[in-house]
Scaffold this active site. Structure first.
Site, PDB file in Angstrom:
ATOM      1  N   CYS A 129       0.869  -1.174   0.000  1.00  0.00           N
ATOM      2  CA  CYS A 129       0.000   0.000   0.000  1.00  0.00           C
ATOM      3  C   CYS A 129       0.903   1.220   0.000  1.00  0.00           C
ATOM      4  O   CYS A 129       1.608   1.479   0.977  1.00  0.00           O
ATOM      5  CB  CYS A 129      -0.896  -0.004   1.241  1.00  0.00           C
ATOM      6  SG  CYS A 129      -1.885   1.513   1.412  1.00  0.00           S
ATOM      7  N   GLU A 188      -4.239   1.330  -5.771  1.00  0.00           N
ATOM      8  CA  GLU A 188      -3.330   0.346  -6.330  1.00  0.00           C
ATOM      9  C   GLU A 188      -3.338   0.502  -7.848  1.00  0.00           C
ATOM     10  O   GLU A 188      -4.275   1.087  -8.412  1.00  0.00           O
ATOM     11  CB  GLU A 188      -3.731  -1.086  -5.940  1.00  0.00           C
ATOM     12  CG  GLU A 188      -3.560  -1.427  -4.476  1.00  0.00           C
ATOM     13  CD  GLU A 188      -2.108  -1.430  -4.019  1.00  0.00           C
ATOM     14  OE1 GLU A 188      -1.197  -1.278  -4.872  1.00  0.00           O
ATOM     15  OE2 GLU A 188      -1.883  -1.581  -2.807  1.00  0.00           O
TER      16      GLU A 188
END
Length: 232
Positions: free
Chosen positions: A2, A102
């Site tokens: 992340c 993402e």
């Protein structure tokens, strides 16, 4: 991993959701990146927001700057790694957010950014750990990282890891200094996929210098294909 997230809610919304006080002003953030100073809630001070740098400086690396090499840690092994074990046991935190990003690879050079949020777009918290270190001027600074786990079916279509999102009940357990190691490890699971949603967003998110509401708006990858720049 992340590597980007947003916290686009107001100060009032943050204080109401987490029942914690934020001293001073807060401006919504749409593209939070490693090394930046952002609000967290620690087990030492659960009723107030603190501002820490994203990029953990491990306990054994005192007097070193914020480390962008340590922005995430695997939930499966965080209790075993020398770099993170002490913080996992003694220095846990919540990282408030309302989405994370993402990138999906398309070809050799192009990546399309996706936004992942709760289905109702409400605030949530990542599970994190933090450290304190002394900088070159002798000032105490604080850093944190985000724990990641296996992806659920929503995130798994794009990436092989996802940040640990805690439920409200699990947030209390995560901050509780008396929670056992077994209890803590049992919290670090993929979030329920039926409670999450995702969509493509503007390539503006690719640059850490961009931080505007347009970043989190839904876009069509077909409409913008060819306009995507390399992630960086």
């Amino acid at each position: 991993m992340c590597g980007r997230y947003s916290l686009s809610k107001s100060k009032i919304e943050l204080e109401e959701r987490f029942q914690a006080e934020m001293l001073g002003d807060f401006k919504p953030r749409y593209n939070i990146a490693p090394s930046q100073l952002v609000p967290v809630i620690t087990s030492d001070s659960p009723k107030g927001f603190s501002f820490f740098y994203w990029g953990l400086t491990p306990d054994f690396a005192k007097n070193k700057p914020v480390s962008i090499n340590f922005i995430n840690a695997r939930a499966e092994t965080v209790h075993q790694k020398v770099s993170f074990k002490s913080a996992f046991q003694k220095r846990r935190c919540l990282i408030p957010a309302d989405c994370f990003f993402e990138w999906k690879k398309v070809g050799k050079k192009t990546k399309i950014p996706y936004r992942f949020a709760l289905e109702n777009d409400e605030l949530f918290a990542f599970a994190g750990i933090w450290e304190e270190f002394e900088n070159e001027k002798g000032d105490n600074n604080h850093t944190f990282l985000i724990l990641t786990t296996q992806p659920n079916s929503v995130v798994g279509e794009i990436h092989d890891r996802m940040p640990v999102i805690l439920t409200k009940e699990d947030e209390r357990k995560w901050l509780d200094p008396y929670s056992s190691e077994e209890t803590l490890l049992n919290l670090l699971n993929p979030y329920q996929p039926e409670l999450m949603a995702s969509h493509t967003v503007s390539p503006l998110v690719n640059s850490v210098h961009n931080d505007s509401p347009g970043i989190i708006r839904k876009t069509s990858p077909m409409d913008q294909f060819g306009n995507y720049t390399l992630f960086g």
